[in-house]
Motif scaffolding. Structure first.
Motif, mmCIF file in Angstrom:
data_model
loop_
_atom_site.group_PDB
_atom_site.id
_atom_site.type_symbol
_atom_site.label_atom_id
_atom_site.label_comp_id
_atom_site.label_asym_id
_atom_site.label_seq_id
_atom_site.Cartn_x
_atom_site.Cartn_y
_atom_site.Cartn_z
ATOM 1 N N LEU A 3 0.843 -1.189 0.000
ATOM 2 C CA LEU A 3 0.000 0.000 0.000
ATOM 3 C C LEU A 3 0.881 1.243 0.000
ATOM 4 C CD1 LEU A 3 -2.627 -1.115 2.635
ATOM 5 C CD2 LEU A 3 -2.835 -1.194 0.171
ATOM 6 N N SER A 4 1.014 1.877 -1.149
ATOM 7 C CA SER A 4 1.904 3.016 -1.270
ATOM 8 C C SER A 4 1.261 4.304 -0.774
ATOM 9 C CB SER A 4 2.340 3.177 -2.723
ATOM 10 O OG SER A 4 1.208 3.350 -3.550
ATOM 11 N N GLY A 5 -0.021 4.380 -0.758
ATOM 12 C CA GLY A 5 -0.699 5.570 -0.266
ATOM 13 C C GLY A 5 -1.835 5.986 -1.149
ATOM 14 N N GLY A 6 -2.900 6.378 -0.531
ATOM 15 C CA GLY A 6 -4.041 6.871 -1.275
ATOM 16 C C GLY A 6 -5.363 6.359 -0.756
ATOM 17 N N THR A 7 -6.390 6.734 -1.461
ATOM 18 C CA THR A 7 -7.753 6.365 -1.109
ATOM 19 C C THR A 7 -8.088 4.992 -1.667
ATOM 20 O OG1 THR A 7 -8.410 8.685 -1.098
ATOM 21 C CG2 THR A 7 -10.176 7.069 -1.359
ATOM 22 N N VAL A 8 -8.890 4.256 -0.912
ATOM 23 C CA VAL A 8 -9.356 2.939 -1.326
ATOM 24 C C VAL A 8 -10.869 2.909 -1.156
ATOM 25 C CG1 VAL A 8 -9.194 0.456 -0.920
ATOM 26 C CG2 VAL A 8 -7.209 1.907 -0.494
ATOM 27 N N LEU A 9 -11.577 2.397 -2.162
ATOM 28 C CA LEU A 9 -13.019 2.158 -2.061
ATOM 29 C C LEU A 9 -13.237 0.656 -1.961
ATOM 30 C CD1 LEU A 9 -14.576 4.514 -4.788
ATOM 31 C CD2 LEU A 9 -14.626 4.817 -2.311
ATOM 32 N N ALA A 10 -14.168 0.266 -1.095
ATOM 33 C CA ALA A 10 -14.490 -1.151 -0.942
ATOM 34 C C ALA A 10 -15.976 -1.362 -1.191
ATOM 35 C CB ALA A 10 -14.128 -1.638 0.462
ATOM 36 N N PHE A 11 -16.308 -2.561 -1.677
ATOM 37 C CA PHE A 11 -17.675 -2.889 -2.048
ATOM 38 C C PHE A 11 -18.116 -4.206 -1.426
ATOM 39 C CE2 PHE A 11 -15.725 -0.369 -5.378
ATOM 40 C CZ PHE A 11 -16.663 0.637 -5.569
ATOM 41 N N ASP A 12 -19.321 -4.185 -0.861
ATOM 42 C CA ASP A 12 -20.000 -5.398 -0.417
ATOM 43 C C ASP A 12 -21.097 -5.635 -1.442
ATOM 44 O OD1 ASP A 12 -20.939 -7.579 1.037
ATOM 45 O OD2 ASP A 12 -22.188 -6.328 2.329
ATOM 46 N N PHE A 13 -20.817 -6.490 -2.426
ATOM 47 C CA PHE A 13 -21.716 -6.703 -3.557
ATOM 48 C C PHE A 13 -22.898 -7.569 -3.167
ATOM 49 C CE2 PHE A 13 -23.112 -9.321 -7.129
ATOM 50 C CZ PHE A 13 -23.478 -8.345 -8.029
ATOM 51 N N ALA A 46 -23.065 3.383 -12.984
ATOM 52 C CA ALA A 46 -23.033 4.848 -13.084
ATOM 53 C C ALA A 46 -22.730 5.455 -11.712
ATOM 54 C CB ALA A 46 -24.355 5.376 -13.627
ATOM 55 N N GLU A 47 -23.344 4.907 -10.667
ATOM 56 C CA GLU A 47 -23.065 5.410 -9.307
ATOM 57 C C GLU A 47 -21.630 5.106 -8.898
ATOM 58 O OE1 GLU A 47 -25.851 5.221 -6.084
ATOM 59 O OE2 GLU A 47 -27.481 4.714 -7.458
ATOM 60 N N ILE A 48 -21.145 3.932 -9.262
ATOM 61 C CA ILE A 48 -19.757 3.574 -8.948
ATOM 62 C C ILE A 48 -18.801 4.502 -9.692
ATOM 63 C CG2 ILE A 48 -17.997 1.792 -9.234
ATOM 64 C CD1 ILE A 48 -20.316 -0.267 -8.685
ATOM 65 N N ALA A 49 -19.098 4.793 -10.956
ATOM 66 C CA ALA A 49 -18.252 5.711 -11.733
ATOM 67 C C ALA A 49 -18.197 7.085 -11.068
ATOM 68 C CB ALA A 49 -18.771 5.824 -13.167
ATOM 69 N N ALA A 50 -19.325 7.555 -10.555
ATOM 70 C CA ALA A 50 -19.355 8.853 -9.874
ATOM 71 C C ALA A 50 -18.505 8.811 -8.601
ATOM 72 C CB ALA A 50 -20.794 9.243 -9.545
ATOM 73 N N LEU A 51 -18.563 7.704 -7.869
ATOM 74 C CA LEU A 51 -17.748 7.566 -6.656
ATOM 75 C C LEU A 51 -16.257 7.551 -7.001
ATOM 76 C CD1 LEU A 51 -19.809 4.881 -4.727
ATOM 77 C CD2 LEU A 51 -19.424 7.254 -4.019
ATOM 78 N N TRP A 55 -13.695 10.264 -5.488
ATOM 79 C CA TRP A 55 -12.685 9.846 -4.520
ATOM 80 C C TRP A 55 -11.310 9.568 -5.131
ATOM 81 C CZ3 TRP A 55 -13.332 10.370 0.549
ATOM 82 C CH2 TRP A 55 -14.631 10.515 1.035
ATOM 83 N N GLN A 56 -11.239 9.317 -6.433
ATOM 84 C CA GLN A 56 -9.971 9.043 -7.115
ATOM 85 C C GLN A 56 -9.150 7.969 -6.386
ATOM 86 O OE1 GLN A 56 -8.867 10.636 -10.168
ATOM 87 N NE2 GLN A 56 -11.053 11.000 -10.137
ATOM 88 N N PRO A 57 -9.739 6.775 -6.169
ATOM 89 C CA PRO A 57 -9.012 5.736 -5.444
ATOM 90 C C PRO A 57 -7.861 5.170 -6.277
ATOM 91 C CG PRO A 57 -10.991 4.812 -6.385
ATOM 92 C CD PRO A 57 -11.043 6.305 -6.633
ATOM 93 N N PHE A 58 -6.838 4.667 -5.582
ATOM 94 C CA PHE A 58 -5.743 4.024 -6.306
ATOM 95 C C PHE A 58 -6.002 2.531 -6.446
ATOM 96 C CE2 PHE A 58 -4.200 2.888 -2.171
ATOM 97 C CZ PHE A 58 -3.396 1.781 -2.357
ATOM 98 N N CYS A 59 -6.945 1.986 -5.649
ATOM 99 C CA CYS A 59 -7.365 0.606 -5.834
ATOM 100 C C CYS A 59 -8.756 0.414 -5.250
ATOM 101 C CB CYS A 59 -6.362 -0.388 -5.244
ATOM 102 S SG CYS A 59 -6.433 -0.608 -3.473
ATOM 103 N N LEU A 60 -9.358 -0.709 -5.611
ATOM 104 C CA LEU A 60 -10.686 -1.071 -5.144
ATOM 105 C C LEU A 60 -10.587 -2.416 -4.426
ATOM 106 C CD1 LEU A 60 -12.608 -0.293 -8.467
ATOM 107 C CD2 LEU A 60 -12.206 1.255 -6.535
ATOM 108 N N VAL A 61 -11.507 -2.636 -3.485
ATOM 109 C CA VAL A 61 -11.556 -3.888 -2.740
ATOM 110 C C VAL A 61 -12.975 -4.433 -2.835
ATOM 111 C CG1 VAL A 61 -11.361 -4.936 -0.448
ATOM 112 C CG2 VAL A 61 -9.731 -3.180 -1.157
ATOM 113 N N VAL A 62 -13.086 -5.734 -3.110
ATOM 114 C CA VAL A 62 -14.389 -6.390 -3.192
ATOM 115 C C VAL A 62 -14.399 -7.571 -2.232
ATOM 116 C CG1 VAL A 62 -15.974 -7.691 -4.683
ATOM 117 C CG2 VAL A 62 -14.769 -5.694 -5.580
#
Length: 131
Positions: A3-13, A46-51, A55-62
């Motif tokens: 983890l080099s640094g930045g924002t992360v978004l996570a999803f509970d699908f 579309a909602e995910i694209a807006a997020l 937030w400009q995350p460097f990675c996503l977590v599912v």
């Protein structure tokens, strides 16, 4: 992954809702953010694209569910497909985290959705497992 640094978004699908959490690698704390209720896949993405734009995350977590013994089931396959779609659509690395017990941690009342809190548990687990 380092983890080099930045924002992360996570999803509970889920088939009806997608919980979203946000965190960053500086504080290494995850917070519930929102629940996506869009009725169509196009609406959800579309909602995910807006997020992602916001937030400009460097990675996503599912979160990827499994049976208690670790065996895969139908939702395991669906969540992996969702993770692949995120990677393909947004060209971001997508990490998968075992989410077997993320929803069970919370005692939800009638009609209360916990998907965003579950996403926060998934993201916190990711931070804890990736020093």
């Amino acid at each position: 992954m380092n983890l080099s640094g930045g924002t992360v978004l996570a999803f509970d699908f889920g088939l009806k809702r997608i919980g979203v959490a946000v965190g960053n690698t500086v504080t290494r704390n995850a917070s519930p953010h929102k629940i996506i209720h869009a009725p169509t896949n196009d609406g959800k993405f579309a909602e995910i694209a807006a997020l992602i734009s916001e937030w400009q995350p460097f990675c996503l977590v599912v979160g990827v569910p499994r049976h208690p013994d670790g065996a895969e089931h139908e939702m395991t396959v669906r969540c992996r497909r969702f993770a692949n779609q995120l990677n393909g659509r947004y060209n971001l690395p997508v990490m998968q985290v075992d989410e077997r017990y993320s929803s069970a941690i919370f005692q939800a009342g009638k009609g209360e959705y916990i998907d965003d809190a579950s996403a926060a548990v998934i993201l916190q687990q990711y931070f804890d497992e990736n020093p």
